[in-house]
Motif scaffolding. Structure first.
Motif, PDB file in Angstrom:
ATOM      1  N   VAL A 118      14.299  23.402 -10.479  1.00  0.00           N
ATOM      2  CA  VAL A 118      13.227  24.042 -11.242  1.00  0.00           C
ATOM      3  C   VAL A 118      13.603  25.493 -11.539  1.00  0.00           C
ATOM      4  O   VAL A 118      13.394  25.989 -12.650  1.00  0.00           O
ATOM      5  N   ALA A 119      14.175  26.172 -10.543  1.00  0.00           N
ATOM      6  CA  ALA A 119      14.587  27.563 -10.734  1.00  0.00           C
ATOM      7  C   ALA A 119      15.580  27.680 -11.894  1.00  0.00           C
ATOM      8  O   ALA A 119      15.523  28.623 -12.695  1.00  0.00           O
ATOM      9  N   GLY A 120      16.472  26.708 -12.007  1.00  0.00           N
ATOM     10  CA  GLY A 120      17.425  26.722 -13.100  1.00  0.00           C
ATOM     11  C   GLY A 120      16.740  26.593 -14.453  1.00  0.00           C
ATOM     12  O   GLY A 120      17.087  27.288 -15.406  1.00  0.00           O
ATOM     13  N   HIS A 121      15.766  25.710 -14.535  1.00  0.00           N
ATOM     14  CA  HIS A 121      15.027  25.545 -15.785  1.00  0.00           C
ATOM     15  C   HIS A 121      14.239  26.808 -16.125  1.00  0.00           C
ATOM     16  O   HIS A 121      14.083  27.153 -17.301  1.00  0.00           O
ATOM     17  N   TRP A 122      13.715  27.468 -15.103  1.00  0.00           N
ATOM     18  CA  TRP A 122      12.880  28.653 -15.325  1.00  0.00           C
ATOM     19  C   TRP A 122      13.694  29.941 -15.384  1.00  0.00           C
ATOM     20  O   TRP A 122      13.137  31.021 -15.562  1.00  0.00           O
ATOM     21  N   ARG A 123      14.995  29.842 -15.187  1.00  0.00           N
ATOM     22  CA  ARG A 123      15.896  31.004 -15.216  1.00  0.00           C
ATOM     23  C   ARG A 123      15.472  32.055 -14.191  1.00  0.00           C
ATOM     24  O   ARG A 123      15.338  33.244 -14.486  1.00  0.00           O
ATOM     25  N   THR A 124      15.271  31.574 -12.991  1.00  0.00           N
ATOM     26  CA  THR A 124      14.920  32.458 -11.881  1.00  0.00           C
ATOM     27  C   THR A 124      15.537  31.867 -10.620  1.00  0.00           C
ATOM     28  O   THR A 124      16.432  31.010 -10.701  1.00  0.00           O
ATOM     29  N   ASP A 125      15.095  32.319  -9.455  1.00  0.00           N
ATOM     30  CA  ASP A 125      15.560  31.716  -8.206  1.00  0.00           C
ATOM     31  C   ASP A 125      14.395  30.999  -7.532  1.00  0.00           C
ATOM     32  O   ASP A 125      13.275  30.980  -8.047  1.00  0.00           O
ATOM     33  N   GLY A 126      14.660  30.395  -6.373  1.00  0.00           N
ATOM     34  CA  GLY A 126      13.615  29.655  -5.681  1.00  0.00           C
ATOM     35  C   GLY A 126      12.407  30.513  -5.358  1.00  0.00           C
ATOM     36  O   GLY A 126      11.259  30.071  -5.503  1.00  0.00           O
ATOM     37  N   ALA A 127      12.661  31.751  -4.933  1.00  0.00           N
ATOM     38  CA  ALA A 127      11.551  32.657  -4.617  1.00  0.00           C
ATOM     39  C   ALA A 127      10.708  32.936  -5.859  1.00  0.00           C
ATOM     40  O   ALA A 127       9.483  33.059  -5.780  1.00  0.00           O
ATOM     41  N   GLY A 128      11.367  33.019  -7.026  1.00  0.00           N
ATOM     42  CA  GLY A 128      10.637  33.264  -8.261  1.00  0.00           C
ATOM     43  C   GLY A 128       9.741  32.088  -8.624  1.00  0.00           C
ATOM     44  O   GLY A 128       8.622  32.273  -9.119  1.00  0.00           O
TER      45      GLY A 128
END
Length: 226
Positions: A118-128
């Motif tokens: 999901v983080a990859g799809h959202w262009r963030t990290d897990g915390a994001g």
């Protein structure tokens, strides 16, 4: 809106059909309209202005079942209006004239095996991803798939994520997951292709409870740290 007769005692409000060349709104817009009509129809039924055994919202429709006189009910409904606020962070917004819907806080451990995906799809990290989920007020748009499974709207359209190409044979009960524009919580163990971001120990469906489902249409939902 188009009102269609279904069988002998039911009506279907089609809220996503284009009229005379109009283009349908976004999924976010349609979800807001569906929620507005669900709330308005429930309100009218409580006031005695509508007779319907069941009022069931879906992704782009609302079904009224157990309507004694569908043509008369359709004529009345066609004269009614709803009020929706413009969608900002939440996709489904209750009519501004209605009282705030019930809020349910669901304690979640955010350790799902698809968190990095999901983080990859959202262009963030897990915390994001976790920060976004904790900051979002979701709302149950409709129920389906399994008893007690609520489709939660609230994330912006651009954060929609694809399902797994091959569904898992078994997703544990209490799994918090994302698919398309929705979030959801698996009430029981079942196959599923949604992306898993966390888990909860909250009981979502209990046949001995009244009502059996914790998350009914219109309910506001917050995912909080466990």
């Amino acid at each position: 809106m188009r009102i269609r007769t279904v069988g002998t005692q039911a009506l279907l409000l089609d809220l996503a059909s284009p009229e005379d060349g109009d283009t349908p709104g976004s999924a976010t817009d349609v979800a807001a309209v569906v929620e507005a009509w669900r709330a308005e129809l429930w309100r009218r039924r409580e006031l005695g202005e509508l007779v319907a055994v069941e009022i069931v919202p879906a992704a782009a429709t609302v079904l009224l079942d157990g309507v004694p006189d569908p043509p008369a009910a359709a004529a009345r409904i066609a004269t009614w209006t709803t009020t929706t606020a413009p969608p900002v962070e939440r996709a489904a917004t209750a009519p501004t004239a209605a009282a705030p819907a019930r809020l349910v806080e669901v304690p979640v451990t955010f350790d799902g095996e698809d968190l990095s995906r999901v983080a990859g799809h959202w262009r963030t990290d897990g915390a994001g991803v976790v920060r976004r989920l904790r900051a979002t007020e979701f709302q149950v748009a409709f129920c389906g798939f399994a008893p007690g499974f609520g489709y939660l709207t609230g994330l912006p359209t651009e954060l929609a994520v694809p399902r797994l190409a091959t569904p898992r044979a078994r997703v544990p009960a209490g799994s918090v997951a994302l698919a398309g524009p929705y979030a959801g919580i698996y009430p029981t163990a079942s196959p599923g292709g949604w992306l898993l971001v966390g888990r909860t120990e909250v009981t979502l469906f209990d046949v001995t409870a009244d009502p059996p489902a914790l998350l009914s249409p219109g309910t506001r939902v917050r995912l909080v740290d466990r």
